[in-house]
Design an enzyme around this catalytic site. Sequence first.
Site, PDB file in Angstrom:
ATOM      1  N   LYS A 111       0.829  -1.187   0.000  1.00 30.12           N
ATOM      2  CA  LYS A 111       0.000   0.000   0.000  1.00 30.12           C
ATOM      3  C   LYS A 111       0.868   1.243   0.000  1.00 30.12           C
ATOM      4  O   LYS A 111       0.397   2.362  -0.178  1.00 30.12           O
ATOM      5  CB  LYS A 111      -0.865   0.022   1.265  1.00 30.12           C
ATOM      6  CG  LYS A 111      -1.764  -1.173   1.379  1.00 30.12           C
ATOM      7  CD  LYS A 111      -2.372  -1.259   2.792  1.00 30.12           C
ATOM      8  CE  LYS A 111      -3.074  -2.574   2.978  1.00 30.12           C
ATOM      9  NZ  LYS A 111      -3.258  -2.891   4.400  1.00 30.12           N
ATOM     10  N   GLY A 112       2.177   1.042   0.216  1.00 27.60           N
ATOM     11  CA  GLY A 112       3.078   2.157   0.472  1.00 27.60           C
ATOM     12  C   GLY A 112       3.168   3.196  -0.634  1.00 27.60           C
ATOM     13  O   GLY A 112       3.356   4.378  -0.373  1.00 27.60           O
ATOM     14  N   ASP A 123      14.961   0.129  -0.097  1.00 33.55           N
ATOM     15  CA  ASP A 123      15.724  -0.123   1.127  1.00 33.55           C
ATOM     16  C   ASP A 123      16.760  -1.205   0.821  1.00 33.55           C
ATOM     17  O   ASP A 123      17.829  -0.905   0.289  1.00 33.55           O
ATOM     18  CB  ASP A 123      14.733  -0.517   2.237  1.00 33.55           C
ATOM     19  CG  ASP A 123      15.408  -0.775   3.563  1.00 33.55           C
ATOM     20  OD1 ASP A 123      16.566  -0.352   3.735  1.00 33.55           O
ATOM     21  OD2 ASP A 123      14.782  -1.390   4.452  1.00 33.55           O
ATOM     22  N   PHE A 141      14.467   4.758   9.875  1.00 43.42           N
ATOM     23  CA  PHE A 141      13.099   4.338   9.616  1.00 43.42           C
ATOM     24  C   PHE A 141      12.183   5.551   9.532  1.00 43.42           C
ATOM     25  O   PHE A 141      12.109   6.341  10.459  1.00 43.42           O
ATOM     26  CB  PHE A 141      12.614   3.368  10.690  1.00 43.42           C
ATOM     27  CG  PHE A 141      11.366   2.660  10.270  1.00 43.42           C
ATOM     28  CD1 PHE A 141      11.431   1.543   9.449  1.00 43.42           C
ATOM     29  CD2 PHE A 141      10.120   3.133  10.662  1.00 43.42           C
ATOM     30  CE1 PHE A 141      10.271   0.901   9.032  1.00 43.42           C
ATOM     31  CE2 PHE A 141       8.954   2.498  10.243  1.00 43.42           C
ATOM     32  CZ  PHE A 141       9.033   1.376   9.430  1.00 43.42           C
ATOM     33  N   VAL A 142      11.480   5.683   8.399  1.00 43.75           N
ATOM     34  CA  VAL A 142      10.610   6.844   8.193  1.00 43.75           C
ATOM     35  C   VAL A 142       9.167   6.410   7.954  1.00 43.75           C
ATOM     36  O   VAL A 142       8.901   5.287   7.522  1.00 43.75           O
ATOM     37  CB  VAL A 142      11.096   7.703   7.006  1.00 43.75           C
ATOM     38  CG1 VAL A 142      12.438   8.342   7.311  1.00 43.75           C
ATOM     39  CG2 VAL A 142      11.184   6.872   5.724  1.00 43.75           C
ATOM     40  N   LYS A 146      17.033   4.806   0.354  1.00 41.14           N
ATOM     41  CA  LYS A 146      17.952   4.885   1.490  1.00 41.14           C
ATOM     42  C   LYS A 146      19.383   4.759   1.000  1.00 41.14           C
ATOM     43  O   LYS A 146      19.690   3.904   0.163  1.00 41.14           O
ATOM     44  CB  LYS A 146      17.651   3.775   2.503  1.00 41.14           C
ATOM     45  CG  LYS A 146      16.405   4.050   3.308  1.00 41.14           C
ATOM     46  CD  LYS A 146      16.218   3.050   4.432  1.00 41.14           C
ATOM     47  CE  LYS A 146      14.914   3.336   5.141  1.00 41.14           C
ATOM     48  NZ  LYS A 146      14.568   2.319   6.147  1.00 41.14           N
ATOM     49  N   ASP A 165       7.247   2.905  -2.654  1.00 42.16           N
ATOM     50  CA  ASP A 165       7.459   4.023  -1.741  1.00 42.16           C
ATOM     51  C   ASP A 165       8.938   4.257  -1.461  1.00 42.16           C
ATOM     52  O   ASP A 165       9.421   5.374  -1.477  1.00 42.16           O
ATOM     53  CB  ASP A 165       6.665   3.832  -0.428  1.00 42.16           C
ATOM     54  CG  ASP A 165       6.873   2.465   0.215  1.00 42.16           C
ATOM     55  OD1 ASP A 165       7.652   1.641  -0.314  1.00 42.16           O
ATOM     56  OD2 ASP A 165       6.242   2.219   1.264  1.00 42.16           O
ATOM     57  N   ASP A 195       4.380   3.324   6.240  1.00 36.40           N
ATOM     58  CA  ASP A 195       3.735   2.993   7.518  1.00 36.40           C
ATOM     59  C   ASP A 195       4.687   2.375   8.522  1.00 36.40           C
ATOM     60  O   ASP A 195       5.779   1.900   8.179  1.00 36.40           O
ATOM     61  CB  ASP A 195       2.617   1.988   7.269  1.00 36.40           C
ATOM     62  CG  ASP A 195       3.168   0.595   6.967  1.00 36.40           C
ATOM     63  OD1 ASP A 195       4.013   0.477   6.052  1.00 36.40           O
ATOM     64  OD2 ASP A 195       2.790  -0.363   7.663  1.00 36.40           O
ATOM     65  N   ARG A 218       0.335   6.366   7.350  1.00 41.44           N
ATOM     66  CA  ARG A 218       0.400   6.516   5.891  1.00 41.44           C
ATOM     67  C   ARG A 218      -0.198   7.842   5.423  1.00 41.44           C
ATOM     68  O   ARG A 218       0.167   8.364   4.380  1.00 41.44           O
ATOM     69  CB  ARG A 218      -0.363   5.381   5.199  1.00 41.44           C
ATOM     70  CG  ARG A 218       0.239   4.006   5.395  1.00 41.44           C
ATOM     71  CD  ARG A 218      -0.385   3.032   4.399  1.00 41.44           C
ATOM     72  NE  ARG A 218      -0.201   1.632   4.764  1.00 41.44           N
ATOM     73  CZ  ARG A 218       0.867   0.917   4.438  1.00 41.44           C
ATOM     74  NH1 ARG A 218       1.855   1.469   3.781  1.00 41.44           N
ATOM     75  NH2 ARG A 218       0.940  -0.353   4.788  1.00 41.44           N
TER      76      ARG A 218
HETATM   77  P1  IMP Z   1      13.184  -3.465   0.349  1.00 40.65           P
HETATM   78  O1  IMP Z   1      12.600  -4.688  -0.292  1.00 40.65           O
HETATM   79  O2  IMP Z   1      14.049  -3.805   1.527  1.00 40.65           O
HETATM   80  O3  IMP Z   1      13.845  -2.501  -0.596  1.00 40.65           O
HETATM   81  O4  IMP Z   1      12.013  -2.722   1.090  1.00 40.65           O
HETATM   82  C1  IMP Z   1      11.012  -2.139   0.476  1.00 40.65           C
HETATM   83  C2  IMP Z   1       9.798  -2.124   1.374  1.00 40.65           C
HETATM   84  O5  IMP Z   1      10.142  -2.089   2.774  1.00 40.65           O
HETATM   85  C3  IMP Z   1       9.057  -0.860   1.114  1.00 40.65           C
HETATM   86  O6  IMP Z   1       8.054  -1.062   0.154  1.00 40.65           O
HETATM   87  C4  IMP Z   1       8.479  -0.499   2.470  1.00 40.65           C
HETATM   88  O7  IMP Z   1       7.209  -1.084   2.600  1.00 40.65           O
HETATM   89  C5  IMP Z   1       9.373  -1.134   3.470  1.00 40.65           C
HETATM   90  N1  IMP Z   1      10.279  -0.155   4.118  1.00 40.65           N
HETATM   91  C6  IMP Z   1      11.626  -0.073   3.983  1.00 40.65           C
HETATM   92  N2  IMP Z   1      12.130   0.943   4.692  1.00 40.65           N
HETATM   93  C7  IMP Z   1      11.065   1.530   5.309  1.00 40.65           C
HETATM   94  C8  IMP Z   1      10.935   2.671   6.180  1.00 40.65           C
HETATM   95  O8  IMP Z   1      11.895   3.365   6.547  1.00 40.65           O
HETATM   96  N3  IMP Z   1       9.678   2.965   6.584  1.00 40.65           N
HETATM   97  C9  IMP Z   1       8.568   2.253   6.199  1.00 40.65           C
HETATM   98  N4  IMP Z   1       8.652   1.197   5.382  1.00 40.65           N
HETATM   99  C10 IMP Z   1       9.891   0.833   4.942  1.00 40.65           C
HETATM  100 MG    MG Z   2       5.549  -1.151   1.677  1.00 41.82          MG
END
Ligand code: IMP
Ligand code: MG
Length: 178
Positions: A42-43, A102, A151-152, A130, A99, A158, A164
């Site tokens: 949903k991000g 990471d 963490f944001v 990030k 969104d 969320d 959100r």
């Molecule tokens: P990745 O697969 O580790 O790149 O993470 C992506 C998903 O992790 C994003 O779609 C977010 O839902 C969640 N996420 C990563 N960092 C944050 C954060 O700082 N705040 C909230 N959600 C995060």
């Molecule tokens: Mg997400």
Amino acid sequence: MKNDIERILIDEAVIQKRLDTLASKIEDEFPAGPIVVIILLKGALVFASDLLRRIPRELSIECLNVASYHGGLESSGKVDFLDRHFPEVKGKHILLLDDILDTGRTLRAVADRLTEEGAAAVHTGVLLAKDKKRAEEVEADYIGFEINDEFVVGYGLDYKGKYRNLPYVGVLKLSAAN
Ligand code: IMP
Ligand code: MG
């Protein structure tokens, strides 16, 4: 809700202004023809809704539900596709929106799946990236803001389903993360 925010990292006006730039970049750089936009729920909902209204071109919208975080502060390392049906993407030019970038696992897994399903090209856009070493080799083509590795929440992002709807991106107080 506001009391749980340590500090505002990117305020509403700055986000909106940046979206103008991103949208015109996308409009300029995408090959002619319709775009299929894939929104990761949903991000990316809030980001996508503001961004897409700035792109004056034929496009269609698909949403995908994937889970990688499972409600915590750290990535679980595994990406699950939660939908029963996958959108028809064969031969299409895709703009995949999330969104935040990471570890990179989500974007990598979804982009790979889109390619497997026969997409003509997969371009990626994220509101936030990030500044850290990623678990997967992946960078986004369109990035709203590079941020430090903290963490944001807000503007779609969320913590345990909350925050959100904040119109800005902020850092969560440690005391609110329990
Ligand atoms: P990745 O697969 O580790 O790149 O993470 C992506 C998903 O992790 C994003 O779609 C977010 O839902 C969640 N996420 C990563 N960092 C944050 C954060 O700082 N705040 C909230 N959600 C995060
Ligand atoms: Mg997400």
